[in-house]
Design a protein around this motif. Structure first.
Motif, mmCIF file in Angstrom:
data_model
loop_
_atom_site.group_PDB
_atom_site.id
_atom_site.type_symbol
_atom_site.label_atom_id
_atom_site.label_comp_id
_atom_site.label_asym_id
_atom_site.label_seq_id
_atom_site.Cartn_x
_atom_site.Cartn_y
_atom_site.Cartn_z
ATOM 1 N N ASP A 194 0.632 -1.236 0.143
ATOM 2 C CA ASP A 194 0.299 -0.525 -0.318
ATOM 3 C C ASP A 194 0.748 1.039 -0.483
ATOM 4 O O ASP A 194 2.099 1.034 1.382
ATOM 5 N N TRP A 195 0.549 1.973 -1.275
ATOM 6 C CA TRP A 195 2.031 3.385 -0.993
ATOM 7 C C TRP A 195 1.756 4.198 -0.038
ATOM 8 O O TRP A 195 2.085 4.930 0.399
ATOM 9 N N SER A 196 0.295 4.726 1.492
ATOM 10 C CA SER A 196 0.130 5.070 2.215
ATOM 11 C C SER A 196 1.224 4.683 2.846
ATOM 12 O O SER A 196 1.469 5.353 4.118
ATOM 13 N N GLN A 197 1.042 3.107 3.381
ATOM 14 C CA GLN A 197 2.471 2.453 4.466
ATOM 15 C C GLN A 197 3.654 2.575 4.040
ATOM 16 O O GLN A 197 4.289 3.100 4.617
ATOM 17 N N ARG A 198 3.768 2.377 2.390
ATOM 18 C CA ARG A 198 5.478 3.373 2.090
ATOM 19 C C ARG A 198 5.971 4.131 2.204
ATOM 20 O O ARG A 198 7.396 4.319 2.378
ATOM 21 N N GLY A 199 4.970 5.072 2.139
ATOM 22 C CA GLY A 199 5.470 6.148 1.818
ATOM 23 C C GLY A 199 5.685 6.741 3.318
ATOM 24 O O GLY A 199 6.412 7.086 3.830
ATOM 25 N N PHE A 200 4.496 6.655 4.414
ATOM 26 C CA PHE A 200 4.872 7.003 5.842
ATOM 27 C C PHE A 200 6.341 6.152 6.396
ATOM 28 O O PHE A 200 6.951 6.690 7.285
ATOM 29 N N ALA A 201 6.050 4.691 6.152
ATOM 30 C CA ALA A 201 7.803 4.582 6.382
ATOM 31 C C ALA A 201 8.685 5.207 6.168
ATOM 32 O O ALA A 201 10.026 5.123 7.218
ATOM 33 N N VAL A 202 9.151 5.821 4.922
ATOM 34 C CA VAL A 202 9.871 5.859 4.275
ATOM 35 C C VAL A 202 10.049 7.652 5.308
ATOM 36 O O VAL A 202 11.229 7.953 5.243
ATOM 37 N N GLY A 203 9.359 8.777 5.221
ATOM 38 C CA GLY A 203 8.825 9.375 5.718
ATOM 39 C C GLY A 203 9.275 9.950 7.198
ATOM 40 O O GLY A 203 9.904 10.707 8.005
ATOM 41 N N VAL A 204 9.036 8.605 7.919
ATOM 42 C CA VAL A 204 9.879 8.766 9.386
ATOM 43 C C VAL A 204 11.011 8.240 9.357
ATOM 44 O O VAL A 204 12.023 8.912 10.298
ATOM 45 N N ALA A 206 13.501 7.884 6.886
ATOM 46 C CA ALA A 206 14.574 9.009 5.923
ATOM 47 C C ALA A 206 13.988 10.118 5.602
ATOM 48 O O ALA A 206 14.505 10.926 4.959
ATOM 49 N N HIS A 207 13.042 11.274 6.561
ATOM 50 C CA HIS A 207 12.459 12.319 6.936
ATOM 51 C C HIS A 207 13.107 12.895 5.243
ATOM 52 O O HIS A 207 11.893 12.562 4.188
ATOM 53 N N GLY A 208 13.416 14.641 4.804
ATOM 54 C CA GLY A 208 12.913 15.022 4.100
ATOM 55 C C GLY A 208 13.812 14.023 2.529
ATOM 56 O O GLY A 208 12.790 14.344 1.608
ATOM 57 N N ILE A 209 14.606 13.685 2.148
ATOM 58 C CA ILE A 209 15.030 12.886 1.009
ATOM 59 C C ILE A 209 14.887 11.528 0.705
ATOM 60 O O ILE A 209 14.239 11.406 -0.589
ATOM 61 N N GLY A 210 14.229 11.192 2.067
ATOM 62 C CA GLY A 210 13.484 9.762 1.348
ATOM 63 C C GLY A 210 11.953 10.217 0.939
ATOM 64 O O GLY A 210 11.639 9.763 -0.073
ATOM 65 N N ALA A 221 2.237 8.413 -1.899
ATOM 66 C CA ALA A 221 3.508 7.716 -0.739
ATOM 67 C C ALA A 221 4.153 9.263 -0.787
ATOM 68 O O ALA A 221 4.081 9.668 0.881
ATOM 69 N N GLY A 222 4.044 10.282 -1.836
ATOM 70 C CA GLY A 222 4.808 11.468 -1.398
ATOM 71 C C GLY A 222 4.345 12.702 0.424
ATOM 72 O O GLY A 222 4.517 12.827 1.163
ATOM 73 N N ALA A 223 2.703 12.527 -0.132
ATOM 74 C CA ALA A 223 1.974 12.906 0.770
ATOM 75 C C ALA A 223 1.473 12.585 2.087
ATOM 76 O O ALA A 223 2.596 13.201 3.634
ATOM 77 N N TYR A 224 1.771 10.708 2.282
ATOM 78 C CA TYR A 224 2.101 10.090 4.013
ATOM 79 C C TYR A 224 3.522 10.245 3.780
ATOM 80 O O TYR A 224 3.666 10.268 5.315
ATOM 81 N N ALA A 225 4.383 10.287 3.351
ATOM 82 C CA ALA A 225 5.898 10.622 3.800
ATOM 83 C C ALA A 225 5.756 11.579 4.459
ATOM 84 O O ALA A 225 6.813 11.752 5.245
ATOM 85 N N SER A 226 5.898 12.625 4.149
ATOM 86 C CA SER A 226 6.089 14.002 4.701
ATOM 87 C C SER A 226 4.919 14.607 5.770
ATOM 88 O O SER A 226 5.837 15.784 6.562
ATOM 89 N N LEU A 227 3.549 13.340 5.882
ATOM 90 C CA LEU A 227 3.083 13.595 7.176
ATOM 91 C C LEU A 227 4.192 12.379 7.803
ATOM 92 O O LEU A 227 4.041 13.231 9.116
#
Lengths: 248, 122
Positions: A194-204, A206-210, A221-227
């Motif tokens: 799931d994109w939301s799970q994938r993105g969120f984990a990367v954001g938590v 690996a912050h900005g570059i992730g 995925a990007g929106a969840y990563a920034s969250l």
């Protein structure tokens, strides 16, 4: 130019132009943009292959040019600062994808916060555990602690708890680049689809570059990563100084 | 586009102001993000100009990290003598963080939370 020079006039002229250009902001700015254009072309050509990360390739190109031409970072940054400044503006802009998903995010607040809290805790424990195993000095331990938090906050936290802001920036940026490289194969291996799970984990983790990596792959995925990045920044700024008191 | 950029800069400035008031506990851009998010959620509408400016910046988010990363990598090459401890700590903890966050979130998510996007590629 002196009249009795031994160097052929053409080369001499070129050297003079180089000395002039490399001392103006134009040099650092142009180098940054050209390196990124090349890196992004490679990234798109390879169908966004994780190892062809545009930040990594750009940095490698620029470091090569700076070393080969003997240009200092200070001179480079005179031009690059215009790009660096927009990092702040781009961070503010992350509010837009978050606002688009607001209702969905609000309805999932508890699972997201729990995932972030567990992930951040495990990250800190593993980092400190490994460092302790290698008997790393206290300054290094304190600088490693905030490495999954976005770089400016990591530097502030490190300073507060007896670490080095410079080391903290090195660790945070290295974490971001490594997270962006490893995320896709790792999440595929784990069977996270799931994109939301994938993105969120990367954001938590690996912050900005992730987040930049996640954003380039899929907007959700990007929106969840920034969250994930934003929540971790808030949590880290509040809790990590306390964690340092217990563990360091 | 310019109007949207102006709005982003206004919120970035407000964020810097808030950061000063909090004595630097949070960086200005993160506070600006929070303030803009509150504004957009309260208005229940994202104007085209803000969306255009934001999407334009975010389409190439990677480029904005380059100047800082160059400085860091020039410095990192002098860190070799401090040994492998920090490299290993970063590698293992990043893998651990991605894994636990994703697995916990998946375990706690309802099928309804993951509606349309079951077509993983990247």
């Amino acid at each position: 130019m002196s009249a009795n020079t031994i160097v052929p006039t053409g080369l001499d002229k070129l050297a003079e132009i180089w000395v002039y250009l490399s001392a103006t902001p134009l040099f650092g700015l142009t180098l940054t943009l050209v390196a990124y254009v090349i890196a992004d072309a490679v990234y798109q050509r390879t169908n966004k292959f994780p190892l062809a990360n545009p930040v990594l390739i750009s940095v490698a190109l620029i470091v090569t040019v700076l070393s080969a031409s003997g240009t200092s970072y200070q001179t480079y940054f005179q031009g690059a600062q215009f790009v660096h400044f927009l990092l702040g503006t781009a961070t503010v802009a992350l509010a837009v994808p978050l606002a688009r998903l607001w209702n969905e995010l609000a309805s999932r607040a508890l699972p997201l916060l729990t995932g972030m809290f567990v992930g951040a805790t495990v990250s800190v424990l593993v980092a400190l555990g490994v460092a302790k195993l290698f008997a790393a000095p206290p300054t290094m331990m304190a600088s490693l602690l905030p490495k999954s938090v976005t770089a400016p906050i990591a530097m502030g936290i490190a300073e507060q708890i007896g670490g080095s802001p410079t080391l903290a920036a090195v660790f945070a940026i290295s974490t971001g680049i490594f997270g962006a490289l490893i995320a896709t194969p790792l999440l595929n291996a784990l069977g996270i689809r799931d994109w939301s799970q994938r993105g969120f984990a990367v954001g938590v983790a690996a912050h900005g570059i992730g987040t930049a990596r996640a954003y380039s792959v899929d907007p959700r995925a990007g929106a969840y990563a920034s969250l994930g990045m934003g929540l971790h920044a808030l949590l880290g700024a509040m809790l990590l100084p306390w964690v340092a008191r217990w563990f360091l | 586009m310019i109007k949207g950029l102006a709005v982003l800069l206004v919120f970035q400035s407000l964020g810097e102001l808030a950061s000063r008031l909090l004595q630097g506990a949070m960086p200005g851009p993160v506070l600006g993000l929070i303030l803009l998010l509150m504004f957009l959620v309260a208005r229940k509408n994202i104007s085209t100009s803000i969306a255009t400016a934001a999407d334009g910046l975010l389409a190439h988010l990677s480029i904005f990290f380059i100047p800082a990363a160059v400085g860091v990598m020039l410095y990192a090459s002098t860190l070799a003598e401090t040994g492998a401890a920090w490299v290993l700590a970063i590698l293992l903890s990043t893998v651990a963080a991605i894994t636990t966050t994703a697995v916990v979130l998946r375990a706690l998510s309802k099928p309804a939370d993951t509606p349309t996007d079951r077509n993983e590629t990247k």
